[in-house]
Design an enzyme around this catalytic site. Structure first.
Site: not given
Ligand code: AMP
Length: 467
Positions: A8, A35, A107-108, A248, A351-352, A439, A442
């Site tokens: 968000c 968002g 946001n989170g 992204y 692409d990213d 972090c 992913c």
């Protein structure tokens, strides 16, 4: 409810004489990319709280009459990310607790809400239908009802908020920002005409004439009210910004960790060129995020870059009717190839990221249909192999193509001539920052904030070769 993915945007203003509600509207407009499901603003003149929130884009949610009602010199606002599983006005923010005059935007995401649930249960607050954000607001409200000021109430609740959060809270006196110990999601503070502004990203500062001051630090609480700005370090902070913000999420004109997102994306392209100096005729970005990456890649290889895929920037899922034929059109609704640029060429399409692989596959097919001789798929990040629990809406691990297939199998699925992911080390190197600043869950499965009971959703697959 705690698993609602929320990528968000949050924005807040405090300043005597400022039309805070209207400024927040423009702030949210600049954060629309974070968002698109719902948008909302709460404002206060020190006596009343005004709130307007609805499903849809900022431009759809706020008519002039709605903005005019958002009176006062303080406001907080929120754009909520769209996820099909939770598309519901109930989760539109700001969260509002009327009896104590508290509003909150978040946001989170909190992968675990056990501590908050235990606390709320002990205070006889019914929490079963609440989202993670609403639980935080309810917990703060409990202490406010006991007579604590907003900042003291936040201080008490802070240890119960176990997850990723960049949060703004407002009562009738103050706007307060807090960030988790790792600063997973961005949040910065700026000045404007003697007042203060908070924004998820710095790209929203320039449009309203605010001047960036600094990031809110991991573990920090920043309070702005008529006494000015005050900072309290609530916990030891270790910066670990989600690297996906660079890959992204963020707008290219934002500054994160002191670095231009545009420049870092261009560096991703330069790194890709070092790792894959392909013999191609043209470089084509998938708009918009990958445009700077393609510029970096093409310039490093001295190959022309063309906008061979044109994006209709006004098409949006809010407008897409669930009509079968239209749905089958898929990515064609958004992207149109230019055969003049593509026909007979060896194309490097950039692409990213690849998440599920479904969009990328359609793009490859579209380029071949437009006459491409070869389609080399370049990705400015490594395979996404692990789900996110900190506020991005990535799917379950079983739906992540990077977790289920090898690079060769993925290439085959896409139907591409070759598939070239930026290496993990190349990704880090391109940022010019130490690996520890990020972090990278992913890509690596290393979750800096304990994901507790959600750990059972993660599998380290035997086919995995991380770097
Ligand atoms: P796919 O081929 O279906 O995995 O789609 C890849 C595209 O999804 C890329 O163009 C990314 O820009 C985009 N993307 C990456 N992460 C997200 C996300 N969390 N939400 C929506 N789109 C994303």
């Amino acid at each position: 409810m705690a698993d609602l993915g929320e990528k968000c945007g949050v924005f807040g203003v405090y300043g005597k004489g400022l039309d805070a509600g209207r400024l927040t509207f423009f702030g949210l407009y600049a954060l629309q990319h974070r968002g698109q499901e719902s948008s909302g603003i709460a404002s206060s003149d020190g006596e009343n709280i005004y709130c307007h929130r609805k499903m849809g884009l900022v431009a759809q949610v706020f008519a002039e009459k709605d903005i005019a009602k958002l009176q006062g010199h303080m406001a907080i606002g929120h754009n909520r990310y769209s996820t099909s599983k939770s598309s519901n006005i109930k989760h539109a923010q700001p969260a509002l607790i009327e009896d104590v005059g508290l509003t909150l935007v978040h946001n989170g995401n909190l992968p675990s809400t056990t501590l908050l649930e235990g606390f709320l249960a002990s205070k006889n607050v019914v929490y079963k239908t609440l989202s993670d954000s609403e639980m935080i607001a309810e917990a703060v409200a409990v202490y406010m009802r006991e007579g604590l000021h907003l900042e003291n109430a936040i201080q008490k609740v802070y240890p119960l908020i176990t997850g990723a959060f960049s949060i703004l809270m407002m009562d009738k006196h103050s706007v307060v920002a807090i960030r988790d110990n790792y600063g997973i999601r961005p949040l910065s503070v700026a000045s404007l005409n003697g007042g203060f502004v908070f924004s998820s990203e710095t790209c929203a500062l320039h449009p309203i004439g605010a001047e960036g001051l600094r990031d809110v630090r991991p573990g920090e609480m920043v309070v702005v009210n008529e006494s000015g700005m005050r900072s309290v370090q609530l916990a030891m902070g270790t910066q670990k910004l989600d690297i996906f913000e660079f890959v992204y999420f963020s707008r290219p004109d934002s500054i994160l960790l002191g670095k231009s997102v545009y420049t870092i994306r261009k560096n991703f392209g330069i790194e890709l060129a070092k790792e894959y100096p392909l013999d191609v005729d043209v470089v084509i970005p998938v708009p918009e995020t990958a445009v700077p990456v393609a510029i970096g890649y093409a310039s490093a290889l001295k190959v022309p870059m063309e906008t061979g895929l044109i994006k209709n920037r006004y098409i949006h899922r809010t407008f897409i009717q669930p009509e079968q034929h239209i749905r089958e059109q898929g990515v064609k609704l958004k992207l149109t190839p230019l055969p003049d640029i593509i026909n007979g060429k060896r194309v490097a399409v950039v692409d990213d990221s690849i998440v599920r692989g479904t969009t990328s596959r359609q793009i490859v097919a579209m380029l071949f249909e437009a006459g491409a001789k070869e389609v080399h798929f370049m990705v400015s990040s490594p395979p996404v192999r692990f789900p996110d629990f900190y506020g991005i809406d990535t799917p379950n691990q079983k739906d992540l193509i990077g977790a289920q297939k090898t690079v060769e199998e993925t290439c085959e699925f896409l139907g591409a001539t070759s598939l070239n992911y930026l290496s993990y080390n190349g990704l880090i190197h391109a940022t010019g920052l130490p690996e520890e600043s990020f972090c990278t869950a992913c890509f690596t499965g290393e979750y800096p904030i304990d994901i507790k009971e959600r750990m059972k959703e993660i599998q380290v697959l035997p086919t995995q070769k991380l770097f």
